[in-house]
Design a protein around this motif. Structure first.
Motif, short mmCIF file in Angstrom:
data_model
loop_
_atom_site.label_atom_id
_atom_site.label_comp_id
_atom_site.label_asym_id
_atom_site.label_seq_id
_atom_site.Cartn_x
_atom_site.Cartn_y
_atom_site.Cartn_z
N LEU A 13 43.19 42.63 44.80
CA LEU A 13 43.40 43.10 43.87
C LEU A 13 43.00 44.92 44.78
CD1 LEU A 13 44.31 44.31 41.25
CD2 LEU A 13 41.81 43.70 40.23
N MET A 16 44.84 45.96 47.25
CA MET A 16 46.59 46.99 47.04
C MET A 16 45.72 48.08 45.93
SD MET A 16 48.59 43.84 44.40
CE MET A 16 49.38 42.65 45.12
N LEU A 17 44.70 48.76 46.18
CA LEU A 17 44.05 49.78 44.92
C LEU A 17 43.88 50.58 46.78
CD1 LEU A 17 42.32 48.61 42.08
CD2 LEU A 17 44.48 49.45 42.11
N VAL A 196 45.64 52.74 37.95
CA VAL A 196 45.43 52.18 37.81
C VAL A 196 46.46 51.14 37.67
CG1 VAL A 196 44.27 50.09 37.88
CG2 VAL A 196 42.79 52.69 38.86
N LEU A 200 49.36 49.18 40.25
CA LEU A 200 49.44 47.73 40.35
C LEU A 200 51.14 46.81 40.14
CD1 LEU A 200 45.91 46.48 38.19
CD2 LEU A 200 46.69 46.21 40.46
N GLU A 203 52.82 47.23 42.20
CA GLU A 203 52.70 46.29 43.66
C GLU A 203 53.41 45.52 43.29
OE1 GLU A 203 51.63 46.51 46.70
OE2 GLU A 203 51.28 49.11 46.76
N TYR A 204 53.05 44.88 42.12
CA TYR A 204 53.91 43.46 41.90
C TYR A 204 55.15 43.72 41.70
CZ TYR A 204 55.16 40.37 38.26
OH TYR A 204 56.42 39.35 37.19
#
Length: 256
Positions: A13, A16-17, A196, A200, A203-204
């Motif tokens: 996580l 990704m951020l 955020v 996410l 990215e998912y």
């Protein structure tokens, strides 16, 4: 095992951020700065004026000195809720409207705008009103206080209202709205959570494999090698270097 898996997911996580950290910082800074500028330069300031009254009737002893009567105090406290309703009633506001036409407020507007604040087990009644003009708010709250004090003896058959303080200041205090710091803090928190979540979500949806770690994580395979992505500039550079090398070899053979 579960703790180890949670740690891995947390690291993923963060990766990704971190990959889109620039986007997060950009959105948060723009939203916070925009909210601050809007609060300062666009939103109109709102001021608050207030007047404080006390429900109290002094009892005098045989010598003419005021005495403290607990029963009288309890009776005054019980009247607070009734007075709170009377202040906001149309009967009082109609008299304010009639006696102070310069306020340019209708009866309904006065009823909606005047706020009556009381404290439990207290004899204090506070009137508040907010307006873009501090002078106008002061005139309204003082007018309502005076009319209420004058009308209570006729309505309740008892004269026990005293005005402790009214809004007399000619200079406007700091506005109660907008609260620039609070607005910026809300914009900061809201924009951060939203961006955020968007990052996410992006990215998912992105199911492409980009690194050796992705191959091992998702396909459970070991990579034997990797083909580097090349740009046209790299090809031109290599072609130039190869031609220079060949030219050098030809020159060397001729020299021999």
């Amino acid at each position: 095992m579960k703790i180890g898996g949670m740690i891995m997911e947390f690291k993923l996580l963060l990766q990704m951020l971190r990959k889109r950290l620039w986007l997060i910082v950009l959105v948060v800074v723009l939203c916070s700065a925009g909210t601050g500028a809007y609060s300062i330069y666009v939103m109109k300031p709102v001021y608050e004026a207030s007047s404080t009254m006390i429900v109290n009737k002094s009892n005098l002893d045989s010598e003419g000195k005021p005495t403290l009567d607990i029963n009288e105090i309890n009776s005054n406290i019980m009247l607070i809720n009734s007075y709170k309703v009377i202040i906001s009633s149309a009967s009082i506001m109609e008299k304010v409207f009639a006696q102070y036409p310069g306020l340019h407020e209708t009866v309904q507007e006065l009823m909606d705008r005047v706020e009556v604040v009381t404290t439990q087990n207290s004899q204090i009644i506070e009137l508040k009103i907010r307006d873009a003009s501090y002078q106008h708010a002061k005139e309204i709250v003082n007018a309502v206080s005076l009319v209420f004090k004058h009308e209570i003896p006729q309505i309740m058959k008892v004269d026990n209202i005293s005005i402790l303080d009214s809004t007399l200041s000619t200079s406007a205090p700091d506005p109660v709205s907008p609260n620039v710091v609070l607005n910026i803090a809300i914009a900061f928190a809201a924009s951060f959570m939203i961006i955020v979540g968007v990052v996410l979500f992006i990215e998912y949806l992105d199911d492409t494999i980009k690194s050796d770690e992705d191959v091992e994580r998702y396909l459970e395979l070991t990579t034997l090698g990797a083909i580097r992505k090349m740009k046209k500039r790299d090809l031109r550079t290599r072609a130039t270097a190869r031609s220079n090398q060949q030219a050098g070899e030809k020159y060397a053979s001729v020299s021999q």
